[in-house]
Design a protein around this motif. Sequence first.
Motif, mmCIF file in Angstrom:
data_model
loop_
_atom_site.group_PDB
_atom_site.id
_atom_site.type_symbol
_atom_site.label_atom_id
_atom_site.label_comp_id
_atom_site.label_asym_id
_atom_site.label_seq_id
_atom_site.Cartn_x
_atom_site.Cartn_y
_atom_site.Cartn_z
ATOM 1 N N CYS A 5 21.970 -17.141 -9.203
ATOM 2 C CA CYS A 5 22.049 -15.769 -8.675
ATOM 3 C C CYS A 5 21.843 -14.739 -9.788
ATOM 4 N N PHE A 6 22.499 -14.953 -10.910
ATOM 5 C CA PHE A 6 22.367 -14.020 -12.021
ATOM 6 C C PHE A 6 20.947 -14.027 -12.586
ATOM 7 N N GLU A 7 20.316 -15.200 -12.580
ATOM 8 C CA GLU A 7 18.910 -15.277 -13.018
ATOM 9 C C GLU A 7 18.022 -14.466 -12.073
ATOM 10 N N ILE A 8 18.307 -14.527 -10.779
ATOM 11 C CA ILE A 8 17.519 -13.781 -9.789
ATOM 12 C C ILE A 8 17.674 -12.272 -10.010
ATOM 13 N N PHE A 9 18.898 -11.821 -10.276
ATOM 14 C CA PHE A 9 19.108 -10.388 -10.548
ATOM 15 C C PHE A 9 18.294 -9.932 -11.754
ATOM 16 N N ARG A 10 18.301 -10.743 -12.820
ATOM 17 C CA ARG A 10 17.547 -10.377 -14.019
ATOM 18 C C ARG A 10 16.050 -10.379 -13.749
ATOM 19 N N GLU A 11 15.591 -11.298 -12.922
ATOM 20 C CA GLU A 11 14.159 -11.367 -12.607
ATOM 21 C C GLU A 11 13.729 -10.169 -11.755
ATOM 22 N N ILE A 12 14.584 -9.731 -10.829
ATOM 23 C CA ILE A 12 14.267 -8.554 -10.007
ATOM 24 C C ILE A 12 14.164 -7.315 -10.882
ATOM 25 N N MET A 13 15.094 -7.172 -11.841
ATOM 26 C CA MET A 13 15.052 -6.038 -12.772
ATOM 27 C C MET A 13 13.765 -6.070 -13.597
ATOM 28 N N ARG A 14 13.364 -7.255 -14.015
ATOM 29 C CA ARG A 14 12.146 -7.396 -14.820
ATOM 30 C C ARG A 14 10.914 -7.017 -13.995
ATOM 31 N N ALA B 130 10.841 -5.018 -11.388
ATOM 32 C CA ALA B 130 10.880 -3.583 -11.092
ATOM 33 C C ALA B 130 10.335 -2.767 -12.252
ATOM 34 N N ARG B 131 10.625 -3.199 -13.482
ATOM 35 C CA ARG B 131 10.120 -2.471 -14.652
ATOM 36 C C ARG B 131 8.619 -2.698 -14.844
ATOM 37 N N THR B 132 8.137 -3.894 -14.456
ATOM 38 C CA THR B 132 6.728 -4.243 -14.693
ATOM 39 C C THR B 132 5.819 -3.698 -13.601
ATOM 40 N N TYR B 133 6.285 -3.788 -12.351
ATOM 41 C CA TYR B 133 5.458 -3.369 -11.222
ATOM 42 C C TYR B 133 6.146 -2.191 -10.516
ATOM 43 N N ASN B 134 5.453 -1.039 -10.395
ATOM 44 C CA ASN B 134 6.043 0.161 -9.786
ATOM 45 C C ASN B 134 5.768 0.258 -8.292
ATOM 46 N N SER B 135 4.745 -0.460 -7.807
ATOM 47 C CA SER B 135 4.302 -0.288 -6.425
ATOM 48 C C SER B 135 5.159 -0.960 -5.366
ATOM 49 N N PRO B 136 5.825 -2.148 -5.642
ATOM 50 C CA PRO B 136 6.546 -2.834 -4.550
ATOM 51 C C PRO B 136 7.608 -1.957 -3.910
ATOM 52 N N LYS B 137 7.633 -1.995 -2.572
ATOM 53 C CA LYS B 137 8.646 -1.262 -1.830
ATOM 54 C C LYS B 137 9.826 -2.148 -1.446
ATOM 55 N N LYS B 138 9.582 -3.479 -1.529
ATOM 56 C CA LYS B 138 10.626 -4.411 -1.108
ATOM 57 C C LYS B 138 10.508 -5.696 -1.922
ATOM 58 N N PHE B 139 11.651 -6.299 -2.220
ATOM 59 C CA PHE B 139 11.695 -7.601 -2.877
ATOM 60 C C PHE B 139 12.250 -8.623 -1.891
ATOM 61 N N THR B 140 11.572 -9.768 -1.789
ATOM 62 C CA THR B 140 12.068 -10.857 -0.942
ATOM 63 C C THR B 140 12.419 -12.051 -1.838
ATOM 64 N N VAL B 141 13.669 -12.474 -1.771
ATOM 65 C CA VAL B 141 14.137 -13.620 -2.578
ATOM 66 C C VAL B 141 14.068 -14.872 -1.713
ATOM 67 N N GLN C 81 15.527 -23.768 -7.936
ATOM 68 C CA GLN C 81 14.234 -23.144 -7.636
ATOM 69 C C GLN C 81 14.403 -21.849 -6.846
ATOM 70 N N TYR C 82 13.573 -20.876 -7.179
ATOM 71 C CA TYR C 82 13.556 -19.629 -6.401
ATOM 72 C C TYR C 82 12.238 -18.900 -6.684
ATOM 73 N N ASP C 83 11.898 -17.980 -5.794
ATOM 74 C CA ASP C 83 10.718 -17.124 -5.958
ATOM 75 C C ASP C 83 11.084 -15.695 -5.585
ATOM 76 N N ILE C 84 10.461 -14.713 -6.267
ATOM 77 C CA ILE C 84 10.614 -13.293 -5.929
ATOM 78 C C ILE C 84 9.269 -12.812 -5.386
ATOM 79 N N VAL C 85 9.245 -12.472 -4.101
ATOM 80 C CA VAL C 85 8.006 -12.020 -3.458
ATOM 81 C C VAL C 85 7.988 -10.494 -3.456
#
Length: 534
Positions: free
Chosen positions: A465-474, A476-487, A528-532
């Motif tokens: 879970c904590f890895e997923i939070f860090r990946e979402i933050m990463r 968000a900083r790299t890509y400005n266009s996404p309106k939604k994150f799907t875990v 395993q996990y993916d951030i869409v």
Amino acid sequence: MSEELLINISPMESRVAVLDNGILGEIYIERHHKLGLVGNIYLGTVVRVLPGMQAAFVDIGQSRTAFLHVNDMQREPRPVVENKNKTATETKKETNDSRSTIETSADNLEVTPPVISAKSTEVVPASKTLIQHRLHESQRILVQVTKDQLGSKGARLTTNISLPSRYLVYLPSSDHIGISQRIDGDEERTRLKTELSSLMQTVNLKGGLIARTAAERVPVDKLEEDIYYLLQLWRTICARRQEINHNQSSELIYQELSLPLRSIRDLVHADTEKVIVDNTQIYEQIRYFAKEFVPFIYDRIVHYTAELSLFDVHRVEDDLRDALKRRVDLKSGGYLIIDQTEAMTTIDVNTGSFVGGRSLEDTVYKTNLEATHAIARQLRLRNLGGIIILDFIDMLEQQHKDDVLESLQSQLTQDYAKTKITQVSELGLVEMTRKRTRESLGQQLCEPCSTCQGRGFVKTAETVCFEIFREIMRCARTYNSPKKFTVVAHAAVIDLLLTTESDTVADLEYLLGRVITFDVENLYTQEQYDIVLD
């Protein structure tokens, strides 16, 4: 001690179980599509010579090149031969008193035939013992496999050919007569050495012999039959290597016996009460082989025809399953933990639920004594080899340490593999080695876990879970266009995100100004996990 041999044959594999007083002591498994190589003789090609390691890699037709160290090459002096193209020709006596001559060529082969006398030799300079002066790339060499492929390592080779029979081992490139260390009594050892020396002179056999444990108290006529068998086998090998097509990089010259026949030759002895076979064809083969080479066991061979599996009747299948577990329970309530790594095997002794009755020292002492019996059995059953560290429970009294070590040494005398153990250290550790010639039971039957990659554990759902939070933050900083994150993740991880970590998810949505949704993927492992990005 009574002993039984159970031979189970199926279309996929052959299995031989050795029962000591009804308890499984050893198990041998041979897959029909992946036969063992130990004992096979090949005409191989040197692929690479490594002076820095004093070793060479030899192609013997397997998936991995085999390994030959200079210490596994013949070390005796080279013969003086007048004709450089051919070695001497020796006439030997056949069983039917007929005579035949085999001439062996020295071209492209680095093996001393059994016709060289030790009297006509010259001293080899020290520089000639270096492997770069003895081998070169593309050279053809006669070798024998001493260790099967283990994991990523190729087979281990030697140029010191040895041919075993029921009572003897023939060493074509040696002039030594040896006696098995398991044969006690100076009188019997002297008798065997004298009779073997006399027989070798009678049949004009050049080379060396080792009397196996089974040769104890065996009459001279049986030893003579063995010598003639080995002599004829060596002649066949010599003739075979002369017929080889030299365009091929490798060729199998001699193949070791199949597991059922090999077990009759090597494992049966006077204490073997029965040999039970559950296959008609193999039963007939074993009876024929036993009548010819091991006649005393002939009447003890039994054909098993019942419906229930032979291994199920004797609880071998249950013992096999237990032999793959880390934990081995002792009758007293104590237990062993066995961990096998690439470098070594560790065995930890614990008292468990055993509380004893007199004192802590007495409880520890009894647990350690019981553990020595279990350890010796597990080493044989699991075929554990290499460096082994035994972590006994700490004992205060020196006499108790000596008793435990003596008990361990006594139990290891039943082991066919060569073992060497040290004294008990102040920490209660015993270092030992056990000769390894084939894969352990776990290596043979198992493979690394696809989920944990062989570590034996996985990350907790909270860690993921904590890895997923860090990946979402990463993201968000790299890509400005996404309106939604799907875990997309494992059910246990998604469940934790929606319950315990729901406040963290809400804070992250507020911070990023984006919606976070979740999908469960049952095919994913917990790590395993993916951030869409939507």
